[in-house]
Write a protein that holds these residues in place. Structure first.
Motif, PDB file in Angstrom:
ATOM      1  N   UNK A 196      37.857  43.878  77.843  1.00  0.00           N
ATOM      2  CA  UNK A 196      38.846  43.112  77.107  1.00  0.00           C
ATOM      3  C   UNK A 196      39.589  42.253  78.121  1.00  0.00           C
ATOM      4  N   UNK A 197      39.764  40.968  77.818  1.00  0.00           N
ATOM      5  CA  UNK A 197      40.361  40.054  78.787  1.00  0.00           C
ATOM      6  C   UNK A 197      41.589  39.385  78.191  1.00  0.00           C
ATOM      7  N   UNK A 198      42.700  39.528  78.894  1.00  0.00           N
ATOM      8  CA  UNK A 198      43.953  38.848  78.540  1.00  0.00           C
ATOM      9  C   UNK A 198      44.111  37.706  79.528  1.00  0.00           C
ATOM     10  N   UNK A 199      44.048  36.481  79.011  1.00  0.00           N
ATOM     11  CA  UNK A 199      44.009  35.292  79.848  1.00  0.00           C
ATOM     12  C   UNK A 199      45.214  34.412  79.567  1.00  0.00           C
ATOM     13  N   UNK A 200      45.990  34.068  80.600  1.00  0.00           N
ATOM     14  CA  UNK A 200      47.034  33.071  80.404  1.00  0.00           C
ATOM     15  C   UNK A 200      46.540  31.743  80.971  1.00  0.00           C
ATOM     16  N   UNK A 201      46.865  30.676  80.286  1.00  0.00           N
ATOM     17  CA  UNK A 201      46.404  29.366  80.735  1.00  0.00           C
ATOM     18  C   UNK A 201      47.231  28.275  80.080  1.00  0.00           C
ATOM     19  N   UNK A 202      47.269  27.112  80.718  1.00  0.00           N
ATOM     20  CA  UNK A 202      47.796  25.931  80.041  1.00  0.00           C
ATOM     21  C   UNK A 202      46.679  24.908  79.871  1.00  0.00           C
TER      22      UNK A 202
END
Length: 291
Positions: A192-198
């Motif tokens: 499971x991947x929690x990704x922050x990005x703009x």
């Protein structure tokens, strides 16, 4: 614990319910809620200062919320044990890298901490394109190679959940594409991947669900396609006329007469439809860009 909370814990790898946190008079997060099923890539989109990194720290037990609850693998994040921490992989800037150590030595250090075999280091380095630099000191790596090393460190313990904070920020397109391939492979293996990005393109390419975060509030949540579809009124016709003028019209029957007039005058150089993107949706909601 009510039945709703119990069921949420069972079905979600990560969940947040009404999470709020302030630092003094500054409220960083305000009643944030979402859930992430196991084996999914979840994207948290927002500009710098929106609260993305703070949320990761709440979800991994580094901070405690003022209000609300977060769960990770079924356990309240305020009560995480070594067993849960051992199933988390984190990539936050160059956090945890030792500049004087070589690439290989950095990963050997973490292999010992995680009690995993050093034999797996070579395979990880080859998979992320760092094997040729294995004897290079971390301080001498380029920004892209440091990002790869940070990701390698996050992969050392075969984590069930990866928290990746802006993993491709500032990287060239080739390196970004290669890291995307690594993340997709991790998902296929069950992570499971929690990704922050703009980066809206990154979110649309990778994420099963996204949440748009601005000034501590989640403004929208859903699949990238559903979020875009909800704001389909942003769909426009972009017309470039032969005299160089650019015209933006609503993509509907209301614009038919104007388009017909341009066609009869043979005035159109080019015409394109522009469907809403996650960034245009974000701008619609906040007036700000995702940067």
């Amino acid at each position: 614990m009510n039945m709703e909370t119990k069921n949420l814990k069972i079905k979600c790898a990560v969940a947040a319910q009404e999470l709020s946190l302030s630092f003094g008079a500054n409220q960083v997060l305000n009643k944030v809620s979402f859930e992430i099923p196991s084996g999914e890539i979840f994207g948290l989109l927002g500009p710098s200062g929106a609260g993305k990194t703070t949320l990761i720290k709440l979800l991994t037990g580094q901070l405690k919320p003022d209000e609300g609850q977060a769960t990770l693998l079924g356990r309240d994040t305020r009560e995480l044990r070594a067993a849960e921490h051992g199933q988390i992989g984190m990539m936050i800037d160059a956090f945890g890298l030792y500049d004087r150590l070589s690439v290989m030595s950095n990963l050997a250090f973490y292999a010992d901490i995680y009690h995993v075999s050093r034999n797996k280091i070579t395979g990880i380095l080859k998979s992320i394109g760092l094997y040729e630099a294995r004897n290079t000191a971390a301080a001498k790596l380029s920004k892209g190679m440091k990002s790869r090393l940070s990701l390698a460190r996050a992969l050392m313990n075969d984590a069930k959940i990866l928290f990746l904070d802006e993993p491709t920020s500032g990287l060239d397109p080739v390196t970004t594409r290669e890291i995307h391939g690594i993340l997709k492979a991790q998902k296929e293996q069950g992570a499971t991947i929690f990704l922050t990005t703009h980066n809206m393109y990154e979110a649309e390419a990778l994420c099963d669900h996204v949440a748009l975060l601005s000034r501590g509030h989640i403004l929208e949540y859903g699949t990238p396609a559903d979020v875009r579809r909800k704001y389909n009124h942003l769909n426009r016709l972009q017309i470039t006329l032969k005299d160089g003028q650019k015209v933006s019209l609503e993509n509907s029957s209301a614009s038919a007469l104007q388009v017909k007039e341009y066609l009869e005058q043979e005035a159109i150089e080019a015409i394109h439809s522009t469907e809403p993107t996650l960034e245009t949706v974000f701008i619609e909601l906040t007036g700000e860009k995702l940067e």
